[in-house]
Write a protein that holds these residues in place. Structure first.
Motif, PDB file in Angstrom:
ATOM      1  N   ASN A 184     -73.091  14.129 -37.419  1.00 27.56           N
ATOM      2  CA  ASN A 184     -72.397  15.097 -36.583  1.00 27.56           C
ATOM      3  C   ASN A 184     -71.543  14.429 -35.506  1.00 27.56           C
ATOM      4  O   ASN A 184     -70.750  15.085 -34.850  1.00 27.56           O
ATOM      5  CB  ASN A 184     -73.448  16.003 -35.936  1.00 27.56           C
ATOM      6  CG  ASN A 184     -72.844  17.296 -35.428  1.00 27.56           C
ATOM      7  OD1 ASN A 184     -71.725  17.645 -35.775  1.00 27.56           O
ATOM      8  ND2 ASN A 184     -73.584  17.995 -34.598  1.00 27.56           N
ATOM      9  N   GLY A 196     -68.915  12.473 -35.389  1.00 25.05           N
ATOM     10  CA  GLY A 196     -67.460  12.558 -35.467  1.00 25.05           C
ATOM     11  C   GLY A 196     -66.932  13.881 -34.967  1.00 25.05           C
ATOM     12  O   GLY A 196     -65.980  13.929 -34.206  1.00 25.05           O
ATOM     13  N   ASN A 197     -67.580  14.954 -35.388  1.00 27.78           N
ATOM     14  CA  ASN A 197     -67.114  16.261 -34.971  1.00 27.78           C
ATOM     15  C   ASN A 197     -67.366  16.484 -33.482  1.00 27.78           C
ATOM     16  O   ASN A 197     -66.591  17.139 -32.813  1.00 27.78           O
ATOM     17  CB  ASN A 197     -67.771  17.353 -35.812  1.00 27.78           C
ATOM     18  CG  ASN A 197     -66.880  18.574 -35.931  1.00 27.78           C
ATOM     19  OD1 ASN A 197     -65.670  18.487 -35.763  1.00 27.78           O
ATOM     20  ND2 ASN A 197     -67.474  19.711 -36.182  1.00 27.78           N
ATOM     21  N   GLY A 229     -62.273  16.976 -37.114  1.00 26.91           N
ATOM     22  CA  GLY A 229     -63.380  16.350 -37.823  1.00 26.91           C
ATOM     23  C   GLY A 229     -63.029  15.776 -39.184  1.00 26.91           C
ATOM     24  O   GLY A 229     -63.900  15.348 -39.921  1.00 26.91           O
ATOM     25  N   LYS A 285     -63.844  11.240 -39.067  1.00 27.71           N
ATOM     26  CA  LYS A 285     -65.136  11.287 -38.378  1.00 27.71           C
ATOM     27  C   LYS A 285     -65.402  10.041 -37.534  1.00 27.71           C
ATOM     28  O   LYS A 285     -66.108  10.104 -36.547  1.00 27.71           O
ATOM     29  CB  LYS A 285     -66.254  11.484 -39.393  1.00 27.71           C
ATOM     30  CG  LYS A 285     -66.139  12.828 -40.112  1.00 27.71           C
ATOM     31  CD  LYS A 285     -67.469  13.270 -40.624  1.00 27.71           C
ATOM     32  CE  LYS A 285     -67.450  14.561 -41.407  1.00 27.71           C
ATOM     33  NZ  LYS A 285     -66.342  15.445 -41.237  1.00 27.71           N
ATOM     34  N   LYS A 286     -64.843   8.929 -37.973  1.00 26.99           N
ATOM     35  CA  LYS A 286     -65.079   7.695 -37.215  1.00 26.99           C
ATOM     36  C   LYS A 286     -63.763   6.999 -36.927  1.00 26.99           C
ATOM     37  O   LYS A 286     -63.387   6.040 -37.599  1.00 26.99           O
ATOM     38  CB  LYS A 286     -66.001   6.766 -38.019  1.00 26.99           C
ATOM     39  CG  LYS A 286     -67.388   7.330 -38.168  1.00 26.99           C
ATOM     40  CD  LYS A 286     -68.335   6.297 -38.723  1.00 26.99           C
ATOM     41  CE  LYS A 286     -69.734   6.867 -38.771  1.00 26.99           C
ATOM     42  NZ  LYS A 286     -70.722   5.901 -39.169  1.00 26.99           N
TER      43      LYS A 286
END
Length: 72
Positions: free
Chosen positions: A4, A6-7, A44, A47-48
């Motif tokens: 979660n 990233g979001n 999102g 994410k990274k």
């Protein structure tokens, strides 16, 4: 948690950006990151994002990287 993250980052960037009254385009220009990259982080899709990109966004938001990545 890890999944979660990233979001959470995207949501936090959006919250801080709107708090400063900046559009996505304005923040992207201020941070010198591509507009599409910023929108993908906020939604999102990415994410990274790289530490480099996160650092530039944090600087544009006038906060430290630590403040940006630590969810509180």
């Amino acid at each position: 948690m890890e999944n979660n993250q990233g979001n959470k980052l995207g949501k936090k960037i959006k919250k801080l950006r709107t708090g400063l009254g900046l559009s996505q385009d304005e923040l992207a220009r201020k941070a010198d990151v591509p507009y599409t990259t910023l929108t993908k982080i906020e939604t999102g899709v990415i994410k990274k994002p790289s530490v480099y990109v996160v650092a530039k966004i944090a600087k544009a938001l006038n906060i430290t990287i630590e403040e940006l990545i630590n969810s509180k």
